[in-house]
Motif scaffolding. Structure first.
Motif, PDB file in Angstrom:
ATOM      1  N   ASN A  45       0.821  -1.219   0.000  1.00 44.05           N
ATOM      2  CA  ASN A  45       0.000   0.000   0.000  1.00 44.05           C
ATOM      3  C   ASN A  45       0.852   1.265   0.000  1.00 44.05           C
ATOM      4  O   ASN A  45       0.480   2.272  -0.596  1.00 44.05           O
ATOM      5  CB  ASN A  45      -0.921   0.030   1.229  1.00 44.05           C
ATOM      6  CG  ASN A  45      -2.171  -0.794   1.012  1.00 44.05           C
ATOM      7  OD1 ASN A  45      -2.543  -1.070  -0.128  1.00 44.05           O
ATOM      8  ND2 ASN A  45      -2.818  -1.190   2.091  1.00 44.05           N
ATOM      9  N   VAL A  46       1.999   1.198   0.679  1.00 45.68           N
ATOM     10  CA  VAL A  46       2.901   2.354   0.694  1.00 45.68           C
ATOM     11  C   VAL A  46       3.406   2.632  -0.726  1.00 45.68           C
ATOM     12  O   VAL A  46       3.453   3.774  -1.183  1.00 45.68           O
ATOM     13  CB  VAL A  46       4.092   2.107   1.660  1.00 45.68           C
ATOM     14  CG1 VAL A  46       5.152   3.186   1.511  1.00 45.68           C
ATOM     15  CG2 VAL A  46       3.600   2.033   3.096  1.00 45.68           C
ATOM     16  N   LEU A  47       3.722   1.545  -1.416  1.00 44.51           N
ATOM     17  CA  LEU A  47       4.218   1.683  -2.788  1.00 44.51           C
ATOM     18  C   LEU A  47       3.120   2.223  -3.713  1.00 44.51           C
ATOM     19  O   LEU A  47       3.370   3.101  -4.545  1.00 44.51           O
ATOM     20  CB  LEU A  47       4.705   0.312  -3.278  1.00 44.51           C
ATOM     21  CG  LEU A  47       5.761   0.288  -4.354  1.00 44.51           C
ATOM     22  CD1 LEU A  47       6.978   1.115  -3.963  1.00 44.51           C
ATOM     23  CD2 LEU A  47       6.179  -1.137  -4.656  1.00 44.51           C
ATOM     24  N   VAL A  48       1.921   1.719  -3.553  1.00 45.09           N
ATOM     25  CA  VAL A  48       0.808   2.202  -4.385  1.00 45.09           C
ATOM     26  C   VAL A  48       0.562   3.685  -4.097  1.00 45.09           C
ATOM     27  O   VAL A  48       0.389   4.485  -5.025  1.00 45.09           O
ATOM     28  CB  VAL A  48      -0.482   1.381  -4.148  1.00 45.09           C
ATOM     29  CG1 VAL A  48      -1.640   1.970  -4.936  1.00 45.09           C
ATOM     30  CG2 VAL A  48      -0.269  -0.072  -4.530  1.00 45.09           C
ATOM     31  N   ALA A  49       0.598   4.039  -2.819  1.00 49.39           N
ATOM     32  CA  ALA A  49       0.384   5.440  -2.463  1.00 49.39           C
ATOM     33  C   ALA A  49       1.432   6.325  -3.115  1.00 49.39           C
ATOM     34  O   ALA A  49       1.150   7.431  -3.554  1.00 49.39           O
ATOM     35  CB  ALA A  49       0.424   5.598  -0.941  1.00 49.39           C
ATOM     36  N   LYS A  50       2.633   5.802  -3.196  1.00 45.34           N
ATOM     37  CA  LYS A  50       3.724   6.549  -3.820  1.00 45.34           C
ATOM     38  C   LYS A  50       3.439   6.755  -5.318  1.00 45.34           C
ATOM     39  O   LYS A  50       3.684   7.817  -5.871  1.00 45.34           O
ATOM     40  CB  LYS A  50       5.016   5.748  -3.641  1.00 45.34           C
ATOM     41  CG  LYS A  50       6.253   6.571  -3.617  1.00 45.34           C
ATOM     42  CD  LYS A  50       6.388   7.365  -2.350  1.00 45.34           C
ATOM     43  CE  LYS A  50       7.386   8.486  -2.526  1.00 45.34           C
ATOM     44  NZ  LYS A  50       7.343   9.440  -1.423  1.00 45.34           N
ATOM     45  N   MET A  51       2.900   5.712  -5.950  1.00 42.76           N
ATOM     46  CA  MET A  51       2.607   5.823  -7.387  1.00 42.76           C
ATOM     47  C   MET A  51       1.428   6.762  -7.638  1.00 42.76           C
ATOM     48  O   MET A  51       1.370   7.442  -8.650  1.00 42.76           O
ATOM     49  CB  MET A  51       2.310   4.440  -7.966  1.00 42.76           C
ATOM     50  CG  MET A  51       3.536   3.570  -8.033  1.00 42.76           C
ATOM     51  SD  MET A  51       3.225   2.014  -8.865  1.00 42.76           S
ATOM     52  CE  MET A  51       2.462   1.058  -7.588  1.00 42.76           C
ATOM     53  N   MET A  52       0.507   6.757  -6.700  1.00 40.26           N
ATOM     54  CA  MET A  52      -0.670   7.620  -6.825  1.00 40.26           C
ATOM     55  C   MET A  52      -0.345   9.001  -6.244  1.00 40.26           C
ATOM     56  O   MET A  52      -1.250   9.779  -5.983  1.00 40.26           O
ATOM     57  CB  MET A  52      -1.852   7.028  -6.034  1.00 40.26           C
ATOM     58  CG  MET A  52      -2.232   5.626  -6.436  1.00 40.26           C
ATOM     59  SD  MET A  52      -3.140   5.573  -7.967  1.00 40.26           S
ATOM     60  CE  MET A  52      -4.748   6.131  -7.415  1.00 40.26           C
ATOM     61  N   ASP A  53       0.932   9.230  -6.040  1.00 40.08           N
ATOM     62  CA  ASP A  53       1.426  10.311  -5.177  1.00 40.08           C
ATOM     63  C   ASP A  53       0.718  11.639  -5.371  1.00 40.08           C
ATOM     64  O   ASP A  53       0.646  12.173  -6.454  1.00 40.08           O
ATOM     65  CB  ASP A  53       2.918  10.509  -5.418  1.00 40.08           C
ATOM     66  CG  ASP A  53       3.574  11.327  -4.319  1.00 40.08           C
ATOM     67  OD1 ASP A  53       2.875  11.703  -3.364  1.00 40.08           O
ATOM     68  OD2 ASP A  53       4.775  11.582  -4.425  1.00 40.08           O
ATOM     69  N   ASN A  54       0.272  12.145  -4.252  1.00 41.26           N
ATOM     70  CA  ASN A  54      -0.253  13.505  -4.252  1.00 41.26           C
ATOM     71  C   ASN A  54       0.608  14.352  -3.317  1.00 41.26           C
ATOM     72  O   ASN A  54       0.247  15.459  -2.961  1.00 41.26           O
ATOM     73  CB  ASN A  54      -1.718  13.514  -3.807  1.00 41.26           C
ATOM     74  CG  ASN A  54      -1.903  12.648  -2.576  1.00 41.26           C
ATOM     75  OD1 ASN A  54      -0.931  12.380  -1.872  1.00 41.26           O
ATOM     76  ND2 ASN A  54      -3.117  12.230  -2.319  1.00 41.26           N
ATOM     77  N   GLY A  55       1.752  13.770  -2.899  1.00 43.36           N
ATOM     78  CA  GLY A  55       2.690  14.538  -2.081  1.00 43.36           C
ATOM     79  C   GLY A  55       2.283  14.693  -0.632  1.00 43.36           C
ATOM     80  O   GLY A  55       2.931  15.384   0.131  1.00 43.36           O
ATOM     81  N   GLU A  56       1.242  14.039  -0.260  1.00 41.24           N
ATOM     82  CA  GLU A  56       0.813  14.151   1.149  1.00 41.24           C
ATOM     83  C   GLU A  56       0.261  12.810   1.605  1.00 41.24           C
ATOM     84  O   GLU A  56       0.346  11.822   0.894  1.00 41.24           O
ATOM     85  CB  GLU A  56      -0.244  15.241   1.303  1.00 41.24           C
ATOM     86  CG  GLU A  56      -1.382  15.091   0.316  1.00 41.24           C
ATOM     87  CD  GLU A  56      -2.284  16.318   0.301  1.00 41.24           C
ATOM     88  OE1 GLU A  56      -3.493  16.115   0.329  1.00 41.24           O
ATOM     89  OE2 GLU A  56      -1.756  17.439   0.258  1.00 41.24           O
TER      90      GLU A  56
END
Ligand code: GDP
Ligand code: MG
Length: 217
Positions: A181-192
């Motif tokens: 999930n951390v990796l997915v969040a990084k790909m979906m990155d909104n910087g926050e």
């Protein structure tokens, strides 16, 4: 049976409007647990002697990331090519993220993570020219003794510009969905949000990472 009214779309079909397809590489030495990770993450099972065909094995994981966003992860698992600590440019092409895994009881697999990271960064960057986000997974944390200390891993992760690292046990299903999930969040990155919790190579405290409220579909 009641007919659906013309022009009326059921509520469910209005969900998951935005689809995101990401290619995710899974790298690391032979027998660190890569295929087990993919199997666990995609199929929810742990198979002791999972044998992939030689070459590259593909698996698809679909996540309902939010009410309106679906994430499809195409996982590329290498098989039988680990001894080269290197892959072709074709393999790396258009990768959106990477997992580099080592076995905490195998020091050589830890040291080789550097070679895998160098190979990755030498052969692919994101379309904006920045390195492909890569997480370092210290797998088999259920075993002891460890051949590396947490301090060593921490320093190594920072020096080699991983987004961060965490310990996992594919066998005991520890930190698998959470770290992905951390990796997915990084790909979906909104910087926050979740993405901001990783980035500088630090240990990723998964207790602080909220899981998306939707899960797998
Ligand atoms: P790969 O070569 O990197 O794809 O490694 P595999 O996924 O085939 O796993 C190699 C071996 O490590 C298998 O015997 C697995 O059962 C074992 N293994 C994988 N993950 C774990 C783990 O988290 N803990 C323990 N104790 N064994 C694991
Ligand atoms: Mg394998």
């Amino acid at each position: 049976m009641e007919k659906a009214k013309a022009g009326h779309r059921p509520y469910t079909s209005q969900l998951a409007r935005k689809e995101n397809l990401f290619k995710v590489l899974v790298l690391g030495d032979f027998e660190v647990g890569k295929s087990c990770l993919v199997n666990r993450y995609v199929h929810g099972v742990f198979t002791n002697n999972y044998k992939a065909t030689q070459g590259v094995d593909f698996a698809l994981k679909v996540l309902q990331w939010s009410a309106s966003e679906t994430v499809r992860l195409q996982l590329w698992d290498i098989a039988g090519q680990e001894r080269f600590t290197s892959m072709t440019r074709l393999y790396y092409r258009e990768a959106a993220a990477c997992v580099i895994m080592f076995d905490v009881t195998n020091k050589a697999s830890f040291l080789n993570s550097q070679k895998w990271k160098e190979d990755l960064d030498n052969k692919v960057v994101l379309s904006n020219g920045t390195p492909v986000p890569c997480i370092l997974l210290a797998n088999k944390c259920d075993l002891s003794p460890w051949a590396v200390t947490k301090e060593e891993i921490d320093l190594f992760s920072k020096e080699n510009m991983f987004i961060g690292w965490t310990e996992t046990s594919v066998k005991e299903n520890r930190n698998i969905n959470e770290s992905m999930n951390v990796l997915v969040a990084k790909m979906m990155d909104n910087g926050e949000g979740v993405a901001a919790l990783s980035g500088n190579g630090d240990y990723i405290n998964l207790q602080l990472v909220p899981t998306p409220g939707y899960g797998c579909c």
